[in-house]
Design an enzyme around this catalytic site. Structure first.
Site, PDB file in Angstrom:
ATOM      1  CG  ASP A  87      -1.672  -1.266   1.714  1.00 61.81           C
ATOM      2  OD1 ASP A  87      -1.435  -2.232   0.732  1.00 61.81           O
ATOM      3  OD2 ASP A  87      -2.120  -1.126   2.666  1.00 61.81           O
ATOM      4  CG  ASP A  94      -5.195  -0.105   6.867  1.00 60.99           C
ATOM      5  OD1 ASP A  94      -4.118  -0.557   7.409  1.00 60.99           O
ATOM      6  OD2 ASP A  94      -5.747  -1.000   6.484  1.00 60.99           O
ATOM      7  CD  GLU A 144      -7.012  -5.119   4.253  1.00 58.28           C
ATOM      8  OE1 GLU A 144      -6.455  -6.102   4.913  1.00 58.28           O
ATOM      9  OE2 GLU A 144      -6.815  -5.079   2.891  1.00 58.28           O
TER      10      GLU A 144
HETATM   11  C1  FRU Z   1      -3.763  -3.793   2.721  1.00 58.04           C
HETATM   12  C2  FRU Z   1      -3.086  -4.190   4.157  1.00 58.04           C
HETATM   13  C3  FRU Z   1      -3.664  -3.116   5.179  1.00 58.04           C
HETATM   14  C4  FRU Z   1      -2.393  -3.311   6.277  1.00 58.04           C
HETATM   15  C5  FRU Z   1      -1.365  -3.663   5.486  1.00 58.04           C
HETATM   16  C6  FRU Z   1      -0.203  -4.457   5.867  1.00 58.04           C
HETATM   17  O1  FRU Z   1      -3.202  -4.144   1.768  1.00 58.04           O
HETATM   18  O2  FRU Z   1      -3.603  -5.456   4.230  1.00 58.04           O
HETATM   19  O3  FRU Z   1      -4.717  -3.234   5.766  1.00 58.04           O
HETATM   20  O4  FRU Z   1      -2.123  -2.375   7.064  1.00 58.04           O
HETATM   21  O5  FRU Z   1      -1.644  -3.926   4.096  1.00 58.04           O
HETATM   22  O6  FRU Z   1       1.096  -4.517   5.133  1.00 58.04           O
END
Ligand code: FRU
Length: 498
Positions: free
Chosen positions: A22, A153, A204
């Site tokens: 992300d 997040d 997320e």
């Molecule tokens: C989304 C996610 C988030 C988390 C991160 C972990 O792609 O699963 O929810 O913070 O990636 O790398």
């Protein structure tokens, strides 16, 4: 030619080495766009998460900077956001040198291994040197886990309407809304979404912001809410909601609620490879754009795609716009205008007749590993408008409009390497189109192993990766029954000066 050279995009951000997912903490300050990202420097698969960092003056050419945040005894550094604390409300800096505040999720692996629920909490860090180095706050976490397994997040922003700091957080099947005066103490105000939208997976990476309705002076609020799995074509994707916000509670607009009765969810991108996208904070009012970028992959196969040394790219940065057409609210996206700075050559064709298969652009006159192509089709009467990007090995990726059965599609099943994951090319990605479109505008961004297709001014978007065994060298269109005329073709060759 190694796979690394074959697949490293020309003008999309990738880390030099290691794993990326992300985009995190994006803010703009003193002429620089900052991008942090979920990063594992020691391998090309997901692992103990850091925040990598890159900066850019235009969101296209990036300089990778030193790692910004390292995991510590409280946990991995999961996704989050950053804001410029212009009035020093946090007290970490001064008015002369405003602090940048980042909020991220700590994910505690020890607790997870012990089977505990409370593995995720929210923490902050501050930077007094414009985002280059960070100090974690000594009183972390700032938000303890309330006994919710998926609680992560945080996306902060300044709420210019109610004059407060705002933060949205994904909590399993809903979004939680928090407010703050000083970025350290946060008050839970409300939650949204447990009974609406797509719920095929965990929520997320939310984002939440006011946005002007195009052609009007009115403002609505948009909530972006990524979900994994449960996307429209499988795996991870980003849905959105349009509504109003009274400073505490988000409620969706009636017409949008009606739309959701018909199609359950609306998506920022209907292709398989745009996830966890969020917007930049601190964009000056004189600019006023909502600037967005996503991770150009999908959790179904992100860890298996055939690149070496590095894994994953970001999407092209995009501008989000809110349109209201016949009372229906829709978020449109188009590539940022900064991309046009990199046009090194342009071919314009006023009209081109297409009967059976006809070439639109071909190497070497246009290098199709870095191109931005747009054109229009009018008086649509064919059943299927098929566009095809192919190479000398006979591999191709096809996409287009089925105007008889009313859907856009991408088919990458013959595009080269596909068997690294059974999920990669197991189906054709589809999205419903309006009944009987009479006109089609196409904008296509090609960067080696990705296509980003923007239909009708960004109303419908599809982003997908492919891994061909040779560069794509020809772009064509195919019709079956009639001769079609493509109008106003602009083929832009892109070149980064680096
Ligand atoms: C989304 C996610 C988030 C988390 C991160 C972990 O792609 O699963 O929810 O913070 O990636 O790398």
């Amino acid at each position: 030619i190694t796979n690394e050279e074959l697949y490293r995009p020309n003008f999309h951000f990738t880390p030099k080495t290691g794993w990326m997912n992300d985009p995190n903490g994006m803010f703009f300050y003193k002429g620089l766009y900052h991008l942090y990202f979920q990063y594992y420097p020691d391998d090309t698969v997901w692992g103990p998460m850091h925040w990598g960092h890159a900066t850019s003056t235009d969101m296209i050419t990036w300089n990778e900077e030193k790692i910004a945040l390292y995991p510590d005894e409280m946990g991995y550094i999961f996704s989050g956001s950053a804001v410029v604390d212009v009035n020093n409300t946090s007290g970490f800096g001064s008015l002369e040198n405003p602090p940048i505040i980042a909020m991220f999720t700590y994910h505690n692996m020890e607790k997870e291994k012990a089977g505990e629920i409370k593995t995720q909490s929210q923490a902050i860090a501050y930077s007094l040197d414009e985002g280059m180095t960070w100090t974690k706050y000594e009183a972390n976490p700032v938000i303890e886990n309330p006994n919710i397994k998926d609680f992560r997040d945080p996306k902060m922003s300044w709420d210019p309407i109610h004059k407060q700091w705002l933060m949205v957080l994904a909590a399993g099947d809903r979004t939680m809304f928090y407010t703050s005066k000083n970025l350290k103490e946060w008050t839970l105000q409300s939650d949204f979404g447990s009974d609406i939208g797509a719920h095929g997976g965990v929520w997320e990476c939310p984002d939440f912001f006011p946005i002007k309705i195009e052609g009007s002076t009115k403002t609505k609020w948009v909530l972006l809410q990524s979900i994994n799995p449960g996307g429209p074509n499988g795996g991870s994707a980003t849905q959105y909601f349009v509504g109003d916000f009274n400073g505490k509670t988000f409620s969706i607009t009636d017409s949008f609620a009606n739309d959701l009765k018909q199609q359950k969810a609306l998506w920022i991108d209907f292709g398989k490879d745009n996830y966890a996208g969020v917007t930049w904070s601190n964009i000056p009012d004189t600019d006023g754009r909502k600037l967005f970028m996503g991770w150009m992959s999908n959790w179904e196969y992100a860890n298996e795609v055939p690149t070496e040394k590095w894994r994953s790219a970001m999407t092209i940065p995009r501008e989000l716009k809110l349109f209201s057409k016949k009372g229906k609210y829709r978020v449109y996206t188009l590539p940022v205008r900064e991309l046009s700075k990199y046009v090194s050559k342009t071919i314009k064709i006023k009209t081109l007749s297409v009967k059976s298969e006809t070439t639109i652009a071909k190497a070497p006159s246009i290098d199709l590993t870095a191109a931005d192509i747009s054109f229009t089709l009018e008086d649509l009467k064919e059943d299927i408008y098929l566009f095809k990007l192919h190479n000398l090995k006979g591999e191709f990726i096809e996409f287009g409009l089925n105007n008889k059965e009313h859907f856009f599609f991408i088919d990458r099943s013959k595009s080269g390497k596909t068997t690294f994951s059974e999920k990669f090319a197991s189906g054709i990605s589809k999205v419903k189109s309006d009944d009987l479109l009479s006109q089609l505008e196409v904008r296509l961004i090609i960067d080696k192993n990705s296509i980003e297709v923007f239909y009708n001014n960004g109303e419908t978007v599809m982003t997908e990766l492919f891994f061909s065994n040779a560069p794509m060298n020809e772009f064509s269109m195919k019709t079956e029954k009639y001769t079609s005329t493509i109008k106003n073709i602009t083929i832009n060759q892109l070149k980064l000066t680096k």
